[in-house]
Scaffold this active site. Structure first.
Site, PDB file in Angstrom:
ATOM      1  N   SER A   8       4.451   2.088  -3.419  1.00 14.54           N
ATOM      2  CA  SER A   8       4.572   3.455  -2.904  1.00 14.54           C
ATOM      3  C   SER A   8       4.904   3.439  -1.416  1.00 14.54           C
ATOM      4  CB  SER A   8       3.273   4.225  -3.133  1.00 14.54           C
ATOM      5  OG  SER A   8       3.384   5.482  -2.521  1.00 14.54           O
ATOM      6  N   HIS A  33       8.450   3.692  -5.234  1.00 10.69           N
ATOM      7  CA  HIS A  33       7.882   4.997  -5.566  1.00 10.69           C
ATOM      8  C   HIS A  33       7.945   5.873  -4.318  1.00 10.69           C
ATOM      9  CE1 HIS A  33       5.251   7.713  -7.855  1.00 10.69           C
ATOM     10  NE2 HIS A  33       4.579   7.909  -6.731  1.00 10.69           N
ATOM     11  N   ASP A  35       7.041   9.439  -2.688  1.00  9.45           N
ATOM     12  CA  ASP A  35       6.184  10.615  -2.819  1.00  9.45           C
ATOM     13  C   ASP A  35       6.707  11.753  -1.959  1.00  9.45           C
ATOM     14  OD1 ASP A  35       4.011   9.766  -4.567  1.00  9.45           O
ATOM     15  OD2 ASP A  35       3.498   8.348  -2.975  1.00  9.45           O
ATOM     16  N   MET A  37       6.050  15.448  -0.787  1.00 12.03           N
ATOM     17  CA  MET A  37       4.960  16.441  -0.719  1.00 12.03           C
ATOM     18  C   MET A  37       5.399  17.602   0.164  1.00 12.03           C
ATOM     19  SD  MET A  37       1.783  13.914   0.022  1.00 12.03           S
ATOM     20  CE  MET A  37       1.511  12.417  -0.920  1.00 12.03           C
ATOM     21  N   HIS A  66       8.690  11.004  -7.017  1.00  9.54           N
ATOM     22  CA  HIS A  66       7.533  11.788  -7.481  1.00  9.54           C
ATOM     23  C   HIS A  66       7.477  13.090  -6.687  1.00  9.54           C
ATOM     24  CE1 HIS A  66       2.812  11.881  -7.814  1.00  9.54           C
ATOM     25  NE2 HIS A  66       3.385  12.894  -8.438  1.00  9.54           N
ATOM     26  N   MET A  68       5.856  16.180  -5.647  1.00 13.32           N
ATOM     27  CA  MET A  68       4.614  16.971  -5.591  1.00 13.32           C
ATOM     28  C   MET A  68       4.963  18.248  -4.839  1.00 13.32           C
ATOM     29  SD  MET A  68       2.010  13.865  -4.833  1.00 13.32           S
ATOM     30  CE  MET A  68       3.353  12.810  -4.325  1.00 13.32           C
ATOM     31  N   MET A 137      -1.739  11.044 -12.738  1.00 11.03           N
ATOM     32  CA  MET A 137      -2.365  10.886 -11.423  1.00 11.03           C
ATOM     33  C   MET A 137      -3.791  10.398 -11.632  1.00 11.03           C
ATOM     34  SD  MET A 137      -0.206  11.413  -9.065  1.00 11.03           S
ATOM     35  CE  MET A 137      -1.427  11.055  -7.803  1.00 11.03           C
ATOM     36  N   GLY A 144      -2.561   8.712   0.097  1.00  6.91           N
ATOM     37  CA  GLY A 144      -2.746   7.339  -0.349  1.00  6.91           C
ATOM     38  C   GLY A 144      -4.158   6.877   0.005  1.00  6.91           C
ATOM     39  N   GLY A 145      -4.532   5.723  -0.507  1.00  6.40           N
ATOM     40  CA  GLY A 145      -5.787   5.094  -0.104  1.00  6.40           C
ATOM     41  C   GLY A 145      -7.058   5.687  -0.688  1.00  6.40           C
ATOM     42  N   ASP A 175      -0.852   6.357 -10.956  1.00  7.58           N
ATOM     43  CA  ASP A 175      -0.610   6.519  -9.520  1.00  7.58           C
ATOM     44  C   ASP A 175      -1.892   6.939  -8.812  1.00  7.58           C
ATOM     45  OD1 ASP A 175       0.461   7.042  -7.036  1.00  7.58           O
ATOM     46  OD2 ASP A 175       1.733   8.715  -7.682  1.00  7.58           O
ATOM     47  N   GLY A 176      -2.396   6.033  -7.983  1.00  8.01           N
ATOM     48  CA  GLY A 176      -3.557   6.355  -7.156  1.00  8.01           C
ATOM     49  C   GLY A 176      -4.712   5.394  -7.381  1.00  8.01           C
ATOM     50  N   GLY A 177      -5.046   4.644  -6.334  1.00  6.16           N
ATOM     51  CA  GLY A 177      -6.210   3.767  -6.416  1.00  6.16           C
ATOM     52  C   GLY A 177      -6.015   2.550  -7.289  1.00  6.16           C
ATOM     53  N   GLY A 197       0.223   1.686  -3.442  1.00  2.00           N
ATOM     54  CA  GLY A 197       0.590   1.872  -2.044  1.00  2.00           C
ATOM     55  C   GLY A 197      -0.170   0.912  -1.166  1.00  2.00           C
ATOM     56  N   SER A 198      -1.432   1.236  -0.893  1.00  2.00           N
ATOM     57  CA  SER A 198      -2.256   0.386  -0.029  1.00  2.00           C
ATOM     58  C   SER A 198      -2.328  -1.043  -0.549  1.00  2.00           C
ATOM     59  CB  SER A 198      -3.682   0.923   0.063  1.00  2.00           C
ATOM     60  OG  SER A 198      -3.725   2.291  -0.137  1.00  2.00           O
TER      61      SER A 198
HETATM   62  C1  DX5 Z   1      -0.739  10.201  -3.856  1.00  2.00           C
HETATM   63  C2  DX5 Z   1       0.570   9.509  -4.136  1.00  2.00           C
HETATM   64  C3  DX5 Z   1       0.476   8.053  -4.382  1.00  2.00           C
HETATM   65  C4  DX5 Z   1      -0.093   7.210  -3.272  1.00  2.00           C
HETATM   66  C5  DX5 Z   1      -0.813   6.038  -3.898  1.00  2.00           C
HETATM   67  O1  DX5 Z   1      -0.556  11.571  -3.944  1.00  2.00           O
HETATM   68  O2  DX5 Z   1       1.195  10.093  -5.274  1.00  2.00           O
HETATM   69  O3  DX5 Z   1       1.736   7.524  -4.806  1.00  2.00           O
HETATM   70  O4  DX5 Z   1       0.878   6.731  -2.374  1.00  2.00           O
HETATM   71  O5  DX5 Z   1      -1.440   5.329  -2.909  1.00  2.00           O
HETATM   72  P1  DX5 Z   1      -2.580   4.248  -3.207  1.00  2.00           P
HETATM   73  O6  DX5 Z   1      -1.979   3.195  -4.076  1.00  2.00           O
HETATM   74  O7  DX5 Z   1      -2.921   3.749  -1.842  1.00  2.00           O
HETATM   75  O8  DX5 Z   1      -3.707   4.961  -3.885  1.00  2.00           O
HETATM   76 ZN    ZN Z   2       3.043   9.222  -6.244  1.00  3.02          ZN
END
Ligand code: DX5
Ligand code: ZN
Length: 221
Positions: A8, A33, A35, A37, A66, A68, A137, A144-145, A175-177, A197-198
């Site tokens: 991400s 990926h 994002d 927003m 993605h 959002m 999600m 992220g994070g 996606d996420g964590g 991401g992280s």
């Molecule tokens: C959150 C995003 C994710 C985010 C994931 O809204 O859609 O793609 O970057 O980040 P990590 O992997 O750090 O949870």
């Molecule tokens: Zn995403």
């Protein structure tokens, strides 16, 4: 099943994007990926059309976009023109989900539909046979994070069952964590596209990516 890691971009170093892209590609990632927003559908603002257009010329990574954003129907075509390879929108943001899917397909792109943690898996039933990918999600979208929401595992399994029972090989993206401590449970539950991401951009990118690739290889990628 084909597995794919989608690093991400939200966690990348925005001052050095082309070298970050080169690094993830050479470490074996094929997807990016992205994002998007809008500060309305989610309480954060990230990047949009001009950024995608501009990075399109510096990498061959598959752009997994993605959205959002509110009103995805209004913008889907423009993301296709900007260089997205797949476009995923939120079910919660669309008045006419079928129309968004149709629009993405007309542009020749892969179509994905996403739901937030609080939206039940069953809400995907009318659309699962019309999309290439479902994005679940596994945190509240926007940042992220965050920590993986445990109840997501059951939901992944329910959506994989929904696809299997219809004879569909729908990609299921999470996606996420997603990190070394959560990857096995999401793969076991049936996810095959992994956003991180992280867990990719913090620390050593090459060995981070190797970790995910090894988890895929254990499952016979
Ligand atoms: C959150 C995003 C994710 C985010 C994931 O809204 O859609 O793609 O970057 O980040 P990590 O992997 O750090 O949870
Ligand atoms: Zn995403």
């Amino acid at each position: 099943m084909e597995y794919e890691l989608a690093p991400s971009m939200l966690s990348a170093d925005f001052g050095n994007l082309s070298s970050q892209f080169a690094e993830i590609s050479s470490a074996g990632a094929g997807w990016l990926h992205i994002d998007v927003m809008d500060g309305h559908f989610v309480p954060n603002i990230s990047m949009g059309l001009p950024v995608i257009k501009s990075i399109r010329s510096c990498t061959k990574l598959y752009f997994d976009t993605h959205l959002m954003i509110s009103d995805p129907l209004l913008y889907a075509e423009r993301f296709a023109e900007a260089g997205a390879d797949s476009i995923t929108f939120h079910l919660e943001a669309a008045d006419q989900p079928e129309k968004v899917i149709e629009c993405i397909r007309k542009c020749g792109k892969k179509a994905g539909i996403s739901i937030k943690p609080g939206t039940p898996a069953a809400s995907l039933e009318p659309y699962i046979d019309k999309v290439d990918m479902v994005l679940l999600m596994t945190v509240e979208p926007g940042f992220g994070g965050q920590a993986y929401i445990e109840s997501s595992t059951e939901k992944i399994a329910a959506v994989r069952k929904m696809a299997d029972s219809r004879g569909l090989d729908t990609d299921i993206e999470v996606d996420g964590g997603i990190a070394p401590d959560t990857i096995d449970r999401v793969l076991d539950a049936g996810a095959n596209i992994i956003v991180a991401g992280s867990a990719v951009f913090k620390g050593d990118i090459r060995s981070n990516i190797r970790f995910f690739e090894d988890a895929f290889a254990r499952r016979g990628k």
